[in-house]
Structure formats: C-alpha cells, structure tokens
Design a protein around this motif. Structure first.
Motif, PDB file in Angstrom:
ATOM      1  N   LYS A   7      23.865 -26.171 -71.602  1.00 49.32           N
ATOM      2  CA  LYS A   7      23.036 -25.790 -70.442  1.00 49.32           C
ATOM      3  C   LYS A   7      21.590 -26.218 -70.607  1.00 49.32           C
ATOM      4  CE  LYS A   7      25.861 -21.773 -69.245  1.00 49.32           C
ATOM      5  NZ  LYS A   7      26.662 -21.328 -70.388  1.00 49.32           N
ATOM      6  N   ALA A  32      34.884 -20.301 -80.771  1.00 52.14           N
ATOM      7  CA  ALA A  32      33.753 -19.409 -80.513  1.00 52.14           C
ATOM      8  C   ALA A  32      34.114 -17.975 -80.890  1.00 52.14           C
ATOM      9  CB  ALA A  32      33.346 -19.496 -79.052  1.00 52.14           C
ATOM     10  N   ASP A  46      30.936 -12.258 -87.305  1.00 51.86           N
ATOM     11  CA  ASP A  46      29.752 -11.419 -87.240  1.00 51.86           C
ATOM     12  C   ASP A  46      28.660 -12.028 -88.119  1.00 51.86           C
ATOM     13  OD1 ASP A  46      28.083  -9.355 -86.672  1.00 51.86           O
ATOM     14  OD2 ASP A  46      28.954  -7.962 -88.123  1.00 51.86           O
ATOM     15  N   LYS A  74      27.023 -22.129 -77.289  1.00 54.59           N
ATOM     16  CA  LYS A  74      27.409 -22.201 -75.870  1.00 54.59           C
ATOM     17  C   LYS A  74      26.220 -22.474 -74.959  1.00 54.59           C
ATOM     18  CE  LYS A  74      29.900 -19.454 -73.609  1.00 54.59           C
ATOM     19  NZ  LYS A  74      30.547 -18.260 -73.053  1.00 54.59           N
ATOM     20  N   ALA A 124      28.307  -7.187 -75.993  1.00 60.16           N
ATOM     21  CA  ALA A 124      27.355  -6.277 -75.364  1.00 60.16           C
ATOM     22  C   ALA A 124      28.125  -5.284 -74.511  1.00 60.16           C
ATOM     23  CB  ALA A 124      26.386  -7.055 -74.480  1.00 60.16           C
ATOM     24  N   ASP A 125      27.486  -4.159 -74.199  1.00 61.37           N
ATOM     25  CA  ASP A 125      28.155  -3.317 -73.203  1.00 61.37           C
ATOM     26  C   ASP A 125      27.892  -3.928 -71.835  1.00 61.37           C
ATOM     27  OD1 ASP A 125      25.674  -2.393 -72.266  1.00 61.37           O
ATOM     28  OD2 ASP A 125      25.657  -0.762 -73.729  1.00 61.37           O
ATOM     29  N   THR A 126      28.559  -3.417 -70.829  1.00 58.60           N
ATOM     30  CA  THR A 126      28.544  -4.118 -69.544  1.00 58.60           C
ATOM     31  C   THR A 126      27.209  -4.008 -68.812  1.00 58.60           C
ATOM     32  OG1 THR A 126      29.794  -2.216 -68.758  1.00 58.60           O
ATOM     33  CG2 THR A 126      31.021  -4.251 -69.086  1.00 58.60           C
ATOM     34  N   LYS A 176      28.324 -11.485 -62.290  1.00 59.63           N
ATOM     35  CA  LYS A 176      27.051 -10.894 -62.715  1.00 59.63           C
ATOM     36  C   LYS A 176      25.959 -11.148 -61.684  1.00 59.63           C
ATOM     37  CE  LYS A 176      25.914 -11.613 -67.090  1.00 59.63           C
ATOM     38  NZ  LYS A 176      25.861 -10.327 -67.778  1.00 59.63           N
ATOM     39  N   ASN A 206      33.409  -0.230 -71.903  1.00 62.90           N
ATOM     40  CA  ASN A 206      33.659  -1.644 -71.650  1.00 62.90           C
ATOM     41  C   ASN A 206      32.705  -2.515 -72.442  1.00 62.90           C
ATOM     42  OD1 ASN A 206      35.895  -1.789 -70.053  1.00 62.90           O
ATOM     43  ND2 ASN A 206      34.763  -1.419 -68.156  1.00 62.90           N
ATOM     44  N   VAL A 207      33.263  -3.512 -73.102  1.00 65.10           N
ATOM     45  CA  VAL A 207      32.445  -4.422 -73.895  1.00 65.10           C
ATOM     46  C   VAL A 207      32.555  -5.823 -73.309  1.00 65.10           C
ATOM     47  CG1 VAL A 207      32.109  -5.434 -76.181  1.00 65.10           C
ATOM     48  CG2 VAL A 207      32.871  -3.071 -75.976  1.00 65.10           C
ATOM     49  N   THR A 208      31.414  -6.425 -73.059  1.00 57.72           N
ATOM     50  CA  THR A 208      31.425  -7.815 -72.595  1.00 57.72           C
ATOM     51  C   THR A 208      31.623  -8.712 -73.805  1.00 57.72           C
ATOM     52  OG1 THR A 208      29.909  -7.218 -70.840  1.00 57.72           O
ATOM     53  CG2 THR A 208      30.131  -9.553 -71.331  1.00 57.72           C
ATOM     54  N   ILE A 209      32.632  -9.573 -73.728  1.00 56.80           N
ATOM     55  CA  ILE A 209      32.900 -10.413 -74.894  1.00 56.80           C
ATOM     56  C   ILE A 209      32.586 -11.890 -74.626  1.00 56.80           C
ATOM     57  CG2 ILE A 209      34.548  -8.956 -76.137  1.00 56.80           C
ATOM     58  CD1 ILE A 209      36.192 -11.440 -74.184  1.00 56.80           C
ATOM     59  N   ASP A 210      32.331 -12.213 -73.383  1.00 57.82           N
ATOM     60  CA  ASP A 210      31.999 -13.607 -73.087  1.00 57.82           C
ATOM     61  C   ASP A 210      31.368 -13.660 -71.701  1.00 57.82           C
ATOM     62  OD1 ASP A 210      31.775 -16.282 -73.558  1.00 57.82           O
ATOM     63  OD2 ASP A 210      33.916 -16.728 -73.543  1.00 57.82           O
ATOM     64  N   THR A 211      30.481 -14.594 -71.515  1.00 57.15           N
ATOM     65  CA  THR A 211      30.005 -14.853 -70.161  1.00 57.15           C
ATOM     66  C   THR A 211      30.216 -16.330 -69.859  1.00 57.15           C
ATOM     67  OG1 THR A 211      27.759 -15.099 -71.028  1.00 57.15           O
ATOM     68  CG2 THR A 211      28.297 -12.998 -70.004  1.00 57.15           C
ATOM     69  N   LEU A 212      30.562 -16.599 -68.595  1.00 54.58           N
ATOM     70  CA  LEU A 212      30.823 -17.980 -68.195  1.00 54.58           C
ATOM     71  C   LEU A 212      29.886 -18.337 -67.060  1.00 54.58           C
ATOM     72  CD1 LEU A 212      34.704 -17.654 -68.225  1.00 54.58           C
ATOM     73  CD2 LEU A 212      33.297 -18.818 -69.933  1.00 54.58           C
ATOM     74  N   GLY A 213      29.460 -19.569 -67.024  1.00 50.90           N
ATOM     75  CA  GLY A 213      28.487 -19.967 -66.015  1.00 50.90           C
ATOM     76  C   GLY A 213      28.838 -21.273 -65.344  1.00 50.90           C
ATOM     77  N   VAL A 245      26.759 -13.684 -72.972  1.00 52.59           N
ATOM     78  CA  VAL A 245      27.543 -13.230 -74.114  1.00 52.59           C
ATOM     79  C   VAL A 245      28.309 -14.432 -74.648  1.00 52.59           C
ATOM     80  CG1 VAL A 245      29.389 -11.712 -74.913  1.00 52.59           C
ATOM     81  CG2 VAL A 245      27.744 -10.879 -73.228  1.00 52.59           C
ATOM     82  N   GLY A 246      28.302 -14.580 -75.970  1.00 51.65           N
ATOM     83  CA  GLY A 246      28.974 -15.727 -76.583  1.00 51.65           C
ATOM     84  C   GLY A 246      28.082 -16.293 -77.662  1.00 51.65           C
ATOM     85  N   ILE A 247      28.624 -17.242 -78.422  1.00 47.81           N
ATOM     86  CA  ILE A 247      27.842 -17.774 -79.534  1.00 47.81           C
ATOM     87  C   ILE A 247      26.740 -18.704 -79.024  1.00 47.81           C
ATOM     88  CG2 ILE A 247      29.691 -17.531 -81.222  1.00 47.81           C
ATOM     89  CD1 ILE A 247      30.255 -20.503 -80.871  1.00 47.81           C
ATOM     90  N   LEU A 273      33.972 -17.417 -84.566  1.00 47.95           N
ATOM     91  CA  LEU A 273      32.598 -17.240 -85.048  1.00 47.95           C
ATOM     92  C   LEU A 273      32.074 -15.851 -84.706  1.00 47.95           C
ATOM     93  CD1 LEU A 273      30.738 -20.605 -84.412  1.00 47.95           C
ATOM     94  CD2 LEU A 273      31.403 -19.591 -86.569  1.00 47.95           C
ATOM     95  N   GLN A 274      32.399 -15.387 -83.487  1.00 49.73           N
ATOM     96  CA  GLN A 274      31.971 -14.044 -83.108  1.00 49.73           C
ATOM     97  C   GLN A 274      32.585 -13.005 -84.053  1.00 49.73           C
ATOM     98  OE1 GLN A 274      32.812 -15.128 -78.930  1.00 49.73           O
ATOM     99  NE2 GLN A 274      31.481 -13.390 -78.447  1.00 49.73           N
ATOM    100  N   ASP A 305      26.602 -11.765 -79.299  1.00 49.77           N
ATOM    101  CA  ASP A 305      28.032 -11.863 -79.618  1.00 49.77           C
ATOM    102  C   ASP A 305      28.868 -10.886 -78.792  1.00 49.77           C
ATOM    103  OD1 ASP A 305      27.879 -13.917 -81.363  1.00 49.77           O
ATOM    104  OD2 ASP A 305      28.076 -12.728 -83.193  1.00 49.77           O
ATOM    105  N   ALA A 327      35.110  -8.787 -69.705  1.00 53.40           N
ATOM    106  CA  ALA A 327      34.962  -7.544 -70.462  1.00 53.40           C
ATOM    107  C   ALA A 327      36.322  -6.976 -70.808  1.00 53.40           C
ATOM    108  CB  ALA A 327      34.158  -6.538 -69.653  1.00 53.40           C
TER     109      ALA A 327
END
Lengths: 386, 288, 153
Positions: free
Chosen positions: B206, C140, C147, B202, B189-191, C99, C69-76, B197-199, C143-144, B187, C61
């Motif tokens: 993929k 999303a 928690d 997602k 993370a630190d960098t 990344k 710094n907090v990563t809140i989402d990743t996209l691909g 990262v994500g639910i 939902l995050q 949900d 982030a």
C-alpha cells in the motif's frame, strides 16, 4: 660497553644470564617469567634465574600436560604452559572504577592504581605474535583500551626462540614461530652443547640495547649463530601438529552447516578452557559488585568466554544456545572472521587449546575434518554461507 | 547535596571511554504498560553530546549495571537525551523504578547510524516492529526537520496490539501531516480498533515509493526484518538500499569485550545498522 | 455490464487472466456496497460468495476465548475477501465487517463452482490464484502466531 646497534647479535653466557634480570630490575621493571607452580609452568614475578624451571620440560598431548625432568640444565627447555601473557596485559579481573551512592544516584570515584612496568622474560614466538594480535584488538581502532594500553605501554619483551617443538605445537603452520620475527626488545636462543651453555641474543630495539649495556656479553661468532639457526630449524621440522591454512577462512565460511560441527558438539563440554588458555582470546564482561549496604559499587572487568550461555544473552534468551553454535563461534572467529576484523588469524599455533581441553578436542583435527569433506568456494565469500 | 560536584574532570571521562557521564532524569513517560521513556539532562556542567539517528548509549544504573539502549530523541535537539526502555531484565527492572531527579550514568553515543544522508533526494520508507520504533524515531525527526531534502516519506509500524503502540500521540500527529504517510498495524485487536490488523509487511504494497529511488530503514525483531527485507526485494528494491539494525549483547560498546560479535562484525562499531546484502546470510543461519 | 468487465479485468487478482475465462467469471459478478459497520458475513453462515474489495476496509473477526471478538486481519483496496465458498462445506469461519464504506465486486461462488466443474482449465487458473492468496495469509498467520514483538522469558 658501547651501545649495540638494533639488529646486532651477541652471546650471553649462562653464568651472566642473571645479569639480564638484574639490569631490568635496576631499571624498575617488574620481571615476569616462567616458573614452576602446581605441577605446571606458569608466568609469575621472578627475581632470579633460580626461579626459572631449570632442567624441566613438559610432555603435552591432547588433554594432557605433564612435567618431566631434563637431563640438561636448560633454562627454557619447554614450550608453553596453561597461562599466557594476556593474564598480565588484560588481567582476568580488573577494577575499572568505583562509585559512591548519593541521595539521587551516584558519584564516580577516581581510581589511582600505579601501573607496574613489566618485563616479560621468555616470551615464545607464538606468544609474541599473540601480543601483536592483542595490540591490534585493543589499540588499533577509534577507541583504545586503557586496561591493555596502560600495561602494554612500557612493556619490555625478552623473547625466546624455540629449539624444540611440543607435541601440540603448530606455529610453523601459522607462520608465527619457532623464530621470533618482530616485537621483541631482545630475543634469545638457548644453546647447550656439552659444557657450553649460552644464549645467542638478538637486539630488537634501542631499549634492548640499553639493557644490554648492563649485561656481560661477547660477540657472536658464526658458529654460534649457525648453531642457533640449526636448532630453530629443527624445532620447525618437529612440530607435533599441522594446520592447513590455505583459504581456511573461506573454507569455514562456506561450511557453517558442516556435519563436523555436530560431531564436535557431541564431545565439547562447553567448559571454556580453550578460551581461558588461548593467548589471543580477549573477551571479557563487566560486572557490578556492590557492598552489603549498597553504598558502594565497583565495576569489574572479568574474562568471559563465548562458550558460556550468558555471553550471547539478549532479552528473551541467548543467541547461541547450543554447544554446536558456541564451538562454531569460537573456531570460526579464531580462524576465519578474525581475518576480517583484525587482518590476521586469531590462532598462533601455540597448541594450548588442544592440551588443556579436558576431552582432547584438537582444533587442527576439527579443521582437517571439515577440509576433508567440505568445499572451498571458488571465490572469496563475504559472509558465512547457510 | 551538591549535584555539581564530581570527582572526575571532563578530560578524565573523555580519556576513558569506560567512565560514564552523569545525567539527571528530568521526566519519565510511560509509553505502554512495560515501556517508558526517560528525558535526561547532563549534570556536572557537561555539554550535551550530539548523536546520529540509530546510535546507542550504555546506560548505567548504580548498584545494578549497564545496558545498551538506543537513543530515541531528535538528533537536531541537543538539550535533552531520550531513551525508551522496555522492562525485560535486571537493569531495566531497576531502571523503571527510578524517578525524576535520579541520576543515571551514560557512555556513548556508540555505533554507526541510519544513513539519512544517503537518502537525500529519494523516497524513504521507514518500517518498524514493536520496540524497533524507538531507534527509528530519530530518523523520522531528522527527515521531517529536513523535509525538503527528501521525496515521499512513509512510516509503516507493526506491533502486537493497540495497547503496545509506542509514541501513539506522536504517530497521530505525524499521521495528520501531509508530508509523511503513517500506517500502523497490529497482530490482533479487539473490534474497537479502527486501524489495520495483520503483519507489518502487509502495509508494504500500500505504500507509495519508487523502488529504484528509495532507501528503506527497517528495525524490529530479526524475523520481522528478514520478512520485511524479502518483501521489499519483491518490489525490486536493491539489497544495498535496505538498511536493518541488529541487536546483540553489549558490555563495552567500543569493540573490546567481544560480546556483540556477529561473524565478522562487531555490532557496536561496524553496526548496529547494516545494508541487507551485508547481513542476509547471517539472518538465515541459526544461532550465529 | 461493460463497467463491471473493466473493473474485474483491472483488479490485480485477475491480472493476466485469459479473456474467455474473464467473461465466464464476469457472468457471476455483481457490484456491491457496504456501509460503515455493516456485517458482510457471519461465522457459520453459508459461504456462497467472495469479494474483490475495490475501496474501503474490512475487518475479519473471530470470537476469542474470554476476550470477546478479536480482529485477526484487515483487508483493504485491491484485496480478496473470502475463500470458504471454495472449500466444502462452504461455511464462513469468521465474521467480516465493513470498517468504513466499502465498494466491492461480489462473485457468486455457487455459480463459479459450477463453471469450474464444467471447465477445469478455468478451475485450475482460479485455484492457482487463490492458493497464492491462501499461502500469503498462512505465512502472515504464522508470523502473527510467533508473537514476534512479545517478550519470551
């Protein structure tokens, strides 16, 4: 006397009724029957006919129960009190096993309680149905419940057909009474007519016939049998309550969000009385009881109720926090999901939950209110509908 | 002290499903800060029992009580019993203080199982959320033990943060294999975190699977299972090929105590595993 | 140029888009690459682009309270990065960092905004597609926020 056939009917005169108790006691049964205690009729061990509530009856209403004297000397001139036979078959508190502390853990100690062999005297048809239902709950699946099974195994049942219906009774609606259909060893119908006072007795099992060998009986004439039939029919016609069971399961499953749940939740105290007095409510918890030193622990099975907050507790909180959800769970379990689980309704129409509700909530009224404005789905639904 | 002595015979225990069998803790592994795994071996000369993926045991801690915990080991390895526990209540709090050599009571295995047999010849997508990976780990073991019976195997795992990932070494090992696709998301993370990262939902787009020939096994918090099932349906998976696992209070594990009821079901004997179509209404009614 | 047209039209974001609109959009598109660890945009910078990720993954982030710094989402692969170009005052709200090696199509937001103003049908079509993405991300995020894996006591 010769052994009677199963299915035969005889008469036992009032003055010989005590012989029935004696015969059972001689066969080492512990005789449990109705008796007066704390202004109510309860089921306790009785040794003689005198301990029955002779000449008493009850007046029952929503949230009300009063003992009233009768003008006759009827032995069974009442219906049901606050207790049901589950108190003996799945007792409120039972020790399951105990354990001793050892260096690294524990050691189980064997339990060696002698199981009493019960004879129930005066089981009403609704309560007889309740026992049949509990049989399905506790004995009819992959696992068998030892607590219930051990107590049920040697049980002798003297059923008593109802010749008067109480004001909170609705066994006719549920198809469980006022005549006992099956599951008894002996079934009696009490007839008082002027100076005549006798019991028309149906033999339900070989065991029942064997017990009658020790009791003075006479052949039942047509008039006696007819009189019994007539009295039972009168009871059927004078039910204080009525519950429409037509597609009731589907009606309730289709109305899980009906406004009536909010209405009843405003009144319900979530006190669990209805579940304690219900003859089929079987839920229990298992608790750990330890001594002060912590060297000895016991596992106790204790009645529990879906009306408590702790009942549905999983980590992080209870599933059913609101009174609404708990009342809905209880009533829909009893009248709807019970059918899916055990192939029968969980309600036998004894009316105890109505009488013993401190705020007078009436399951028949609540159901009728939902039926009045709720829709019965066209087809059977397999899950409650949101 | 004589560990081999027990006042009860095996027959007595089998005759009474409420009596526990004793197991010794052989190893304690802390998976995360609040989650640990016990490896247990039977004492009293008892046989190790067989279990199916998804079944649970009632675990007894002397002086505290019992709790239902799913079995998280390999169903083809009956030498040891594995239970992964999160510290949440009185029993689990006491349980976390037990050390190697201590004795627990076990009743079980109870409940139905993830029907791995119905997934033979199909793609399998295993989707876990948080501690929900523990009841699904036996499925992964089983699928990999019988790898040639299945087509593509995918494990999608979502949890709160990188330090809450269960079985992280094993996930890496599985991730390095070519016969299973493993994706993990958190949900937040630190960098430093290199992963997703994500639910967890997602990860579904993929994943490679044939929606018409796939079985999905989903376990996690109710809300996560509901959203996951809805996303799988968007990919045209049939409702009865999506399996989810429910959690309720258990006192007996064998259908008598009533606590685990969910409408018509007793989770302990009709569940804990259900197809989504048998559960979807329940998942959308509050406090049912 | 032909290659770019093919890439854009085959991207899931533009699936089923009218050819005329696609041409207008492609006029604002360019191929970009980012190396592993490269900053794509920073919070507070002017947002004049969005990206269609073709390959690689991007971390979003934000500087969290007391936690760095907090990563809140990743996209691909196949996902869309950035919509701040669409909403005034057109500043990025997050940091985006590659990344790994990222190949993407950059779309000039200023150019697209102008075209959308001129052609509202194009604007509507684009907004529809963006609102779908915004909705997904919002769901999303909710939902995050819940928690769901945490312990509630």
């Amino acid at each position: 006397m010769a052994r009677l056939d199963v299915g035969s009917q005889v008469i036992i005169q009032r003055e010989h009724f005590g012989e029935l108790l004696e015969a059972l006691q001689k066969k080492s049964y512990k005789t449990i029957g109705p008796t007066l205690r704390e202004k109510a009729i309860v089921y306790e061990e009785i040794e003689s006919v005198n301990q029955l509530p002779v000449g008493w009856t009850e007046k029952q209403e929503k949230g009300k129960y009063r003992l009233v004297e009768r003008s006759d000397g009827a032995l069974f001139g009442y219906n049901v009190g606050p207790q049901s036979w589950k108190s003996y078959l799945s007792p409120p508190e039972v020790k399951l096993w105990s354990a001793r502390k050892t260096e690294n853990g524990f050691e189980v100690e064997e339990k060696s309680d002698e199981m009493p062999q019960y004879a129930f005297i005066g089981v009403r048809p609704c309560d007889l149905s309740a026992i049949n239902i509990l049989d399905r709950v506790f004995l009819d699946d992959e696992y068998q419940d030892n607590v219930y099974g051990e107590r049920r195994k040697g049980l002798f049942i003297v059923a008593v057909n109802c010749t008067e219906a109480g004001n909170t009774c609705f066994c006719s609606s549920m198809g469980t009474g006022p005549r006992s259909r099956e599951g008894y060893d002996l079934a009696i119908t009490e007839i008082i007519d002027g100076v005549d006072h006798f019991f028309v007795t149906d033999v339900g099992t070989e065991n029942g016939a064997a017990v009658l060998e020790e009791v003075t009986w006479e052949k039942a004439g047509d008039s006696a049998v007819e009189a019994a039939e007539e009295r039972i029919n009168e009871a059927a016609d004078s039910m204080g309550r009525d519950l429409d069971t037509d597609r009731l399961r589907d009606l309730l499953f289709n109305n899980f969000e009906h406004p009536q749940w909010h209405d009843v939740a405003e009144r319900c105290l979530s006190c669990a009385n209805c579940t304690m007095v219900c003859p089929t409510c079987f839920c229990h918890t298992v608790e750990e009881v330890t001594d002060l030193e912590g060297d000895h622990a016991e596992r106790w099975r204790i009645w529990d109720s879906c009306f408590t907050l702790g009942y549905s507790y999983i980590h992080g909180g209870s599933v059913r926090k609101s009174t609404l959800s708990r009342y809905r769970q209880w009533m829909t379990h009893k009248l709807a999901s019970w059918h899916d689980q055990f192939g029968t309704s969980g309600c036998v129409g004894c009316g105890r939950c109505i009488t013993w509700c401190p705020v007078g909530i009436d399951i028949t009224e609540e159901t009728a209110a939902i039926r009045k404005s709720g829709k019965v789905p066209e087809e059977k639904v397999d899950q409650p509908q949101p | 002290m004589d560990l081999e002595h027990n006042t009860l015979t095996k027959e007595q225990i089998e005759a009474n499903p409420m009596l526990p069998r004793r197991f010794r803790i052989d190893k304690v592994t802390w998976e995360t800060q609040e989650t640990f795994t016990h490896e247990l071996v039977p004492i009293d000369g008892a046989d190790m029992f067989r279990f199916k993926p998804g079944q649970f045991n009632m675990i007894y801690v002397f002086g505290v009580g019992e709790i239902a915990i799913s079995i998280s080991g390999d169903p083809d390895d009956d030498s040891r019993l594995y239970h992964t526990t999160r510290v949440v209540g009185s029993v689990t709090r006491r349980k976390q203080n037990l050390v190697e050599g201590d004795i627990l009571g076990i009743r079980g295995p109870f409940g139905n199982h993830w029907p791995v047999e119905k997934a033979v010849g199909k793609d399998v997508v295993v989707i876990a959320g948080g501690i929900g990976l523990a009841p699904l780990r036996p499925v992964i073991y089983y699928l990999l033990n019988h790898r040639d019976q299945y087509k593509r195997i995918t494990l999608l795992y979502g949890t709160r943060s990188p330090d809450k990932i269960l079985y992280s070494r094993q996930l890496k090992e599985w991730g390095a294999r070519f016969d299973i696709d493993v994706s993990v998301t958190v949900d937040s993370a630190d960098t430093d975190w290199q992963g997703h990262v994500g639910i967890v939902t997602k990860l579904i787009p993929k994943a490679v699977f044939d929606p018409n020939n796939t079985v999905a096994f989903v376990c996690g918090p109710e809300i996560m299972m509901r959203f996951t099932a809805m996303d799988l349906l968007k990919f045209d998976m049939p409702e009865d090929k999506i399996y989810v696992s429910m959690e309720r209070n258990h006192k007996c594990g064998i259908g008598f105590c009533g606590h685990c009821q969910l409408g018509s079901y007793f989770i302990c004997k009709d569940g804990p595993v259900f197809t989504y179509d048998k559960l979807k209404s329940y998942l959308s009614i509050k406090e049912v | 140029m032909e290659d770019l047209e093919k890439i854009v039209s085959q991207h899931p974001f533009f699936e089923g888009m009218d050819k005329n609109y696609l041409e207008l959009i492609i006029g604002c598109a360019s191929n970009v690459r980012f190396d592993e660890g490269q900053q794509i945009f920073k919070e507070g910078e002017e947002a004049n682009r969005f990206y269609m990720i073709r390959e690689g993954s991007v971390a979003l982030a934000i500087h969290g309270p007391g936690s760095g710094n907090v990563t809140i989402d990743t996209l691909g692969d196949g996902e869309i990065l950035g919509w701040s170009w669409l909403v005034p005052p057109y500043y990025w709200r997050f940091d985006a960092k590659a990344k790994d090696r990222v190949r993407a199509i950059a779309l000039d937001g200023k150019c697209l905004r102008d075209k959308c103003e001129e052609n509202h049908d194009l604007g509507y079509e684009l907004l529809k597609r963006f609102s779908h993405i915004i909705d997904q991300r919002l769901q999303a995020t909710r939902l995050q926020l819940l928690d769901v894996y945490g312990l509630r006591t």
